[in-house]
Design a protein around this motif. Structure first.
Motif, PDB file in Angstrom:
ATOM      1  N   PRO A   1       3.466   5.349 -12.545  1.00 43.09           N
ATOM      2  CA  PRO A   1       4.477   4.983 -13.598  1.00 43.09           C
ATOM      3  C   PRO A   1       5.004   5.994 -14.724  1.00 43.09           C
ATOM      4  O   PRO A   1       6.239   5.875 -14.865  1.00 43.09           O
TER       5      PRO A   1
ATOM      6  N   SER B   1       7.409   5.269  -1.534  1.00 48.03           N
ATOM      7  CA  SER B   1       6.514   5.457  -2.911  1.00 48.03           C
ATOM      8  C   SER B   1       6.787   6.928  -3.338  1.00 48.03           C
ATOM      9  O   SER B   1       6.621   7.130  -4.703  1.00 48.03           O
TER      10      SER B   1
ATOM     11  N   ARG C   1      13.106   2.135  -6.393  1.00 46.77           N
ATOM     12  CA  ARG C   1      13.035   1.450  -5.024  1.00 46.77           C
ATOM     13  C   ARG C   1      14.220   0.932  -4.695  1.00 46.77           C
ATOM     14  O   ARG C   1      14.854   0.949  -3.546  1.00 46.77           O
TER      15      ARG C   1
ATOM     16  N   SER D   1      11.834  -4.501  -5.489  1.00 49.59           N
ATOM     17  CA  SER D   1      11.554  -3.684  -6.395  1.00 49.59           C
ATOM     18  C   SER D   1      11.363  -4.260  -7.792  1.00 49.59           C
ATOM     19  O   SER D   1      11.031  -3.714  -8.785  1.00 49.59           O
TER      20      SER D   1
ATOM     21  N   TRP E   1       9.587  -6.415  -8.389  1.00 55.31           N
ATOM     22  CA  TRP E   1       8.300  -6.603  -8.342  1.00 55.31           C
ATOM     23  C   TRP E   1       7.260  -5.548  -9.191  1.00 55.31           C
ATOM     24  O   TRP E   1       7.805  -4.303  -8.771  1.00 55.31           O
TER      25      TRP E   1
ATOM     26  N   LEU F   1       4.907  -2.329 -10.056  1.00 61.86           N
ATOM     27  CA  LEU F   1       4.330  -1.552  -9.116  1.00 61.86           C
ATOM     28  C   LEU F   1       2.701  -1.397  -9.437  1.00 61.86           C
ATOM     29  O   LEU F   1       2.183  -1.591 -10.538  1.00 61.86           O
TER      30      LEU F   1
ATOM     31  N   GLU G   1      -1.132   0.388  -8.329  1.00 59.56           N
ATOM     32  CA  GLU G   1      -1.517   1.742  -7.646  1.00 59.56           C
ATOM     33  C   GLU G   1      -2.806   1.162  -7.025  1.00 59.56           C
ATOM     34  O   GLU G   1      -3.703   0.322  -7.317  1.00 59.56           O
TER      35      GLU G   1
ATOM     36  N   SER H   1       0.590   3.776  -3.566  1.00 60.71           N
ATOM     37  CA  SER H   1       1.085   2.743  -4.498  1.00 60.71           C
ATOM     38  C   SER H   1       1.928   1.555  -3.675  1.00 60.71           C
ATOM     39  O   SER H   1       2.457   2.060  -2.486  1.00 60.71           O
ATOM     40  N   LEU H   2       2.187   0.641  -4.268  1.00 59.83           N
ATOM     41  CA  LEU H   2       3.118  -0.578  -3.413  1.00 59.83           C
ATOM     42  C   LEU H   2       3.724  -1.305  -4.698  1.00 59.83           C
ATOM     43  O   LEU H   2       3.198  -1.511  -5.773  1.00 59.83           O
ATOM     44  N   HIS H   3       4.547  -2.272  -4.186  1.00 68.72           N
ATOM     45  CA  HIS H   3       5.145  -3.368  -5.067  1.00 68.72           C
ATOM     46  C   HIS H   3       4.627  -4.406  -4.601  1.00 68.72           C
ATOM     47  O   HIS H   3       4.543  -4.772  -3.422  1.00 68.72           O
TER      48      HIS H   3
ATOM     49  N   LEU I   1      -1.320  -2.017   4.076  1.00 68.32           N
ATOM     50  CA  LEU I   1      -0.583  -0.836   4.124  1.00 68.32           C
ATOM     51  C   LEU I   1      -1.449   0.440   4.219  1.00 68.32           C
ATOM     52  O   LEU I   1      -1.234   1.607   4.885  1.00 68.32           O
TER      53      LEU I   1
ATOM     54  N   ALA J   1       0.502  -0.218 -12.365  1.00 67.69           N
ATOM     55  CA  ALA J   1       0.688   0.981 -12.651  1.00 67.69           C
ATOM     56  C   ALA J   1       1.027   1.132 -14.055  1.00 67.69           C
ATOM     57  O   ALA J   1       0.550   2.333 -14.614  1.00 67.69           O
TER      58      ALA J   1
END
Lengths: 343, 99
Positions: free
Chosen positions: A3, A107, A116, B8, B10, B12, B14, B30-32, B46, B61
């Motif tokens: 972030p 990412s 993104r 996106s 959504w 983030l 970790e 990381s992912l959304h 993932l 995050a």
């Protein structure tokens, strides 16, 4: 962590004092950046970095991500037609890996401050590039073997040095990807091996697939060094560690014993061992075709993009529903909290 | 394309994975995802496709605070020059057993 990473603060210059301070900061940042590169350490997301380094990385990493995503298509196309349940399961696992690789890379690109959504939009609108190899069709089951052996093989040769790329998140994503990629190459080789040792027709199918994919796979390393303007800078920044031609040579040297073990041949009459160089010599590739495919004139360029758009559009309601559900759940939670406090 | 529902938007998350019992959770990537439940599921798909994990944590995050990268030198300076915090600083006991 991501972030805070995203804040590579744009400079709002209120007055000259600020301008001077910003200049001093940039100078200190530049020095520190050069030190990190010189000592072969890693640049991390929140470090100061030259804008050109950031831009170059965003381009490379996002193109790489797009390639993984589009790369699912030629193979996904064969899931329903795989010749056995085992082959189908293997292919599904491989295609799922490609999706995963795309997500690791998105990412990584995101840590450079590129949202993104913007990357998705660029692929959707056709503005973004991806590896031109995926604009070739997978005509037969043997092509799935050739894609695994040659296309994933070339990708591995390209990607192993990228595990040491100077940008930390990119290198870390590549480590994960390389670990998974080696299964892809081996399963492709095995498909070709089975076909090559099958009936005469199967053997021929395998040979034709190798003939089709050999040239385009060699071109995955990019244009010859003389025509690759970004390479030099990328090597100075230690993003790239070897030139396109060095990697291509390494790949050809690896392929020769592998194709012999398959009982097949590579479609290049000029291919021969050069004792003096300690490498195989090989013939020129069709670069006119390569640049035509890059410009969007590949056999399936249009279809690949259309399919991506269709999948994205048709999945929109799922994403909307997930957001609506999450919003309602969090409202209910707030409501419960309020009730609790009220009581 | 409806960008309001784009993934996106959504948040983030970790992702931290414990690779086996007895080890700490380690940052994996990381992912959304729209919410914590989906984040955990997506993290499993993932980041643990090959038995990489026995436990997954996801953290928004935005909830992570980090030290300032620019103050790196100064901030961690107090640990520098204090070699007496390490056992190797003490050499008189060389040759004496179990010390």
């Amino acid at each position: 962590m991501s972030p805070q990473n995203h804040q590579h603060a744009p400079l709002h210059l209120a007055d000259e004092g600020d301008a001077a301070a910003a200049l001093a900061e940039a100078e200190a940042g530049q020095n520190r950046f050069e030190e990190i590169i010189a000592e072969d350490s890693r640049v991390e997301p929140r470090d100061w970095m030259p804008e050109s380094y950031r831009k170059s990385l965003v381009r490379q990493v996002s193109q790489h991500a797009h390639s993984e995503i589009i790369g699912m298509q030629p193979e996904g196309n064969w899931i329903s037609r795989a010749p056995s349940l085992k082959r189908k399961a293997i292919l599904m696992a491989k295609v799922q890996d490609e999706a995963g690789h795309g997500l690791y890379l998105y990412s990584a690109a995101e840590t450079l401050g590129r949202p993104r959504e913007e990357m998705y939009d660029q692929l959707y609108t056709g503005k973004a590039k991806y590896s031109s190899i995926f604009n070739y069709p997978a005509r037969t089951w043997a092509d799935i073997g050739a894609i695994g052996w040659l296309v994933d093989g070339a990708a591995i040769v390209n990607q192993v040095p990228l595990c040491r790329a100077s940008y930390g998140p990119y290198g870390r994503a590549m480590v994960r990807i390389c670990k998974e990629e080696s299964f892809h190459q081996r399963q492709g080789w095995e498909i070709l091996h089975s076909l090559s040792h099958g009936t005469q027709a199967q053997h021929q199918m395998a040979q034709e697939a190798v003939d089709r994919f050999y040239g385009p796979a060699l071109q995955m390393f990019g244009p010859p060094d003389g025509d690759s303007p970004n390479s030099q800078q990328s090597m100075e920044w230690k993003i790239k560690r070897f030139t396109n031609d060095e990697l291509r040579q390494r790949f050809v040297d690896m392929l020769v014993p592998q194709v012999e073990a398959l009982g097949l041949t590579l479609p290049d009459p000029e291919l021969k061992w050069n004792e003096e160089r300690g490498h195989y010599d090989f013939g020129d590739l069709d670069w006119d075709e390569f640049f035509a495919v890059i410009k969007g004139n590949g056999p399936l360029s249009r279809q690949r993009l259309e399919h991506y758009r269709k999948a994205r559009d048709e999945g929109a309601w799922v994403r909307e529903a997930a957001v609506a559900y999450a919003n309602r759940a969090s409202r209910n939670e707030d409501h419960d909290q309020a009730a609790l406090i009220g009581a | 394309m409806t960008s309001s529902a784009d993934s996106s938007s959504w948040p983030l998350w970790e992702v931290f994975i414990r690779s086996s019992r007895g080890l700490s959770h380690v940052h994996a990537g990381s992912l959304h995802a729209p919410d914590a439940t989906m984040a955990i599921r997506n993290a499993r798909d993932l980041y643990t496709r090959r038995n990489e994990g026995t436990s997954v944590w996801v953290v928004p995050a935005a909830a992570i605070m980090a030290s300032d990268p620019d103050s790196k030198g100064a901030y961690f300076e107090s640990a520098q020059g204090k070699s007496y915090r390490h056992a190797t600083y003490y050499t008189q006991s060389e040759g004496v057993k179990h010390l």
